[in-house]
Design a protein around this motif. Structure first.
Motif, PDB file in Angstrom:
ATOM      1  N   ASP A 130      84.789  54.015  95.615  1.00 57.85           N
ATOM      2  CA  ASP A 130      84.418  55.148  94.766  1.00 57.85           C
ATOM      3  C   ASP A 130      84.449  54.741  93.297  1.00 57.85           C
ATOM      4  O   ASP A 130      83.538  55.084  92.522  1.00 57.85           O
ATOM      5  CB  ASP A 130      85.380  56.309  95.015  1.00 57.85           C
ATOM      6  CG  ASP A 130      85.273  57.396  93.958  1.00 57.85           C
ATOM      7  OD1 ASP A 130      84.272  58.129  93.963  1.00 57.85           O
ATOM      8  OD2 ASP A 130      86.193  57.501  93.114  1.00 57.85           O
ATOM      9  N   SER A 156      77.399  57.099  94.575  1.00 61.20           N
ATOM     10  CA  SER A 156      77.444  57.988  93.421  1.00 61.20           C
ATOM     11  C   SER A 156      76.026  58.437  93.105  1.00 61.20           C
ATOM     12  O   SER A 156      75.081  57.646  93.181  1.00 61.20           O
ATOM     13  CB  SER A 156      78.048  57.266  92.208  1.00 61.20           C
ATOM     14  OG  SER A 156      78.121  58.133  91.094  1.00 61.20           O
ATOM     15  N   ASP A 208      81.035  53.377  99.297  1.00 59.40           N
ATOM     16  CA  ASP A 208      80.923  54.741  98.783  1.00 59.40           C
ATOM     17  C   ASP A 208      79.705  54.798  97.877  1.00 59.40           C
ATOM     18  O   ASP A 208      79.084  53.765  97.566  1.00 59.40           O
ATOM     19  CB  ASP A 208      82.186  55.145  98.029  1.00 59.40           C
ATOM     20  CG  ASP A 208      82.409  56.666  98.029  1.00 59.40           C
ATOM     21  OD1 ASP A 208      81.467  57.403  98.377  1.00 59.40           O
ATOM     22  OD2 ASP A 208      83.510  57.104  97.660  1.00 59.40           O
ATOM     23  N   HIS A 249      90.211  59.641  92.608  1.00 53.06           N
ATOM     24  CA  HIS A 249      88.790  59.986  92.576  1.00 53.06           C
ATOM     25  C   HIS A 249      88.306  59.877  91.132  1.00 53.06           C
ATOM     26  O   HIS A 249      88.858  60.506  90.228  1.00 53.06           O
ATOM     27  CB  HIS A 249      88.555  61.405  93.086  1.00 53.06           C
ATOM     28  CG  HIS A 249      88.896  61.595  94.537  1.00 53.06           C
ATOM     29  ND1 HIS A 249      88.187  60.993  95.550  1.00 53.06           N
ATOM     30  CD2 HIS A 249      89.889  62.305  95.133  1.00 53.06           C
ATOM     31  CE1 HIS A 249      88.707  61.332  96.713  1.00 53.06           C
ATOM     32  NE2 HIS A 249      89.749  62.117  96.491  1.00 53.06           N
TER      33      HIS A 249
END
Length: 249
Positions: free
Chosen positions: A187, A15, A13, A63
């Motif tokens: 995440d 960011s 994932d 999340h």
């Protein structure tokens, strides 16, 4: 050639924004968590424990951007940092230190970062003598066909250091954290790492989450962490001076 030992799984994932616009984040982070096939049930159990500890319902996806309290984020980072079955590797692109690349679109910047990450994932799998498959959290407007085209290009690219013998020959997959829960771990790692680099609305960064995760970062013998578990791009005098604390992780 890889052996018939159980598969490794990498969940990936990111960011930060992929673009280099002035309004975008100064850093783009892509992270993978690597979990052996035999440890997938354990990873699911840890996610269940975290949901309970963080006051979430059993069916909720975790999340990072929905976990607002510093104490809860710290608990999440510390919990993952204590899991010996988990290995993490991240690529941090310091966009303001890049030369050129302004003509690259978001997909190309995303794929370029993925290349560095796949190199490290293949090295880890090679050291384990196991084949690794990889799944990326689906990104808006990023198509599976784009991934396949880029993988094909990488296979013939001069200078690419991916050891394809240790990656799933079918290529990567795209999925959602809500349906493949281990992507929620990626995440958390990507977001915790980004917090150490991207400033918040008050101009501050938070390195403690990454410090708590540091025991799980991919390390190889006496090589620098920036070669394996925390690849900085670019990594030269200007970035070394800007992030002196990275080498001490």
């Amino acid at each position: 050639m890889a052996s018939s030992r159980p598969t490794l799984h990498a969940f990936i994932d990111e960011s930060g924004q992929r673009s280099k616009s002035k309004a975008s984040s100064d850093h783009f982070v892509m992270s993978a968590v690597i979990i052996g096939d035999e440890d997938l049930p354990t990873s699911a159990g840890i996610l269940d424990q975290l949901r309970t500890a963080l006051g979430r319902r059993p069916e909720d996806a975790l999340h990072w951007n929905q976990i607002k309290a510093h104490s809860q984020r710290l608990h999440l980072a510390k919990t993952l940092g204590a899991q010996r079955w988990l290995t993490a590797s991240s690529v941090v692109v310091a966009k303001r230190h890049l030369d050129g690349g302004d003509d690259m679109n978001d997909d190309l910047l995303y794929c370029y970062t993925l290349r560095y990450l796949l190199e490290r994932l293949s090295w880890f799998a090679r050291a384990q003598g196991r084949v690794l498959d990889y799944t990326l959290a689906h990104v808006v407007r990023f198509k599976l066909a784009t991934l396949r085209e880029y993988e094909a290009r990488l296979r013939t690219s001069h200078g690419c250091q991916i050891d394809w013998a240790y990656l799933d020959p079918h290529g990567g997959r795209l999925d959602q954290p809500g349906t493949l829960e281990q992507l929620q771990l990626a995440d958390a790692v990507a977001s915790a790492t980004a917090a150490a680099f991207n400033v918040d609305s008050f101009g501050n960064t938070e390195t403690r989450y990454l410090t708590e995760l540091a025991p799980r970062l991919y390390r190889r013998r006496n090589a620098p962490l920036t070669s394996y578990g925390l690849k900085m791009h670019p990594w030269r005098d200007s970035t070394k001076a800007a992030y002196p604390w990275v080498a001490a992780l």
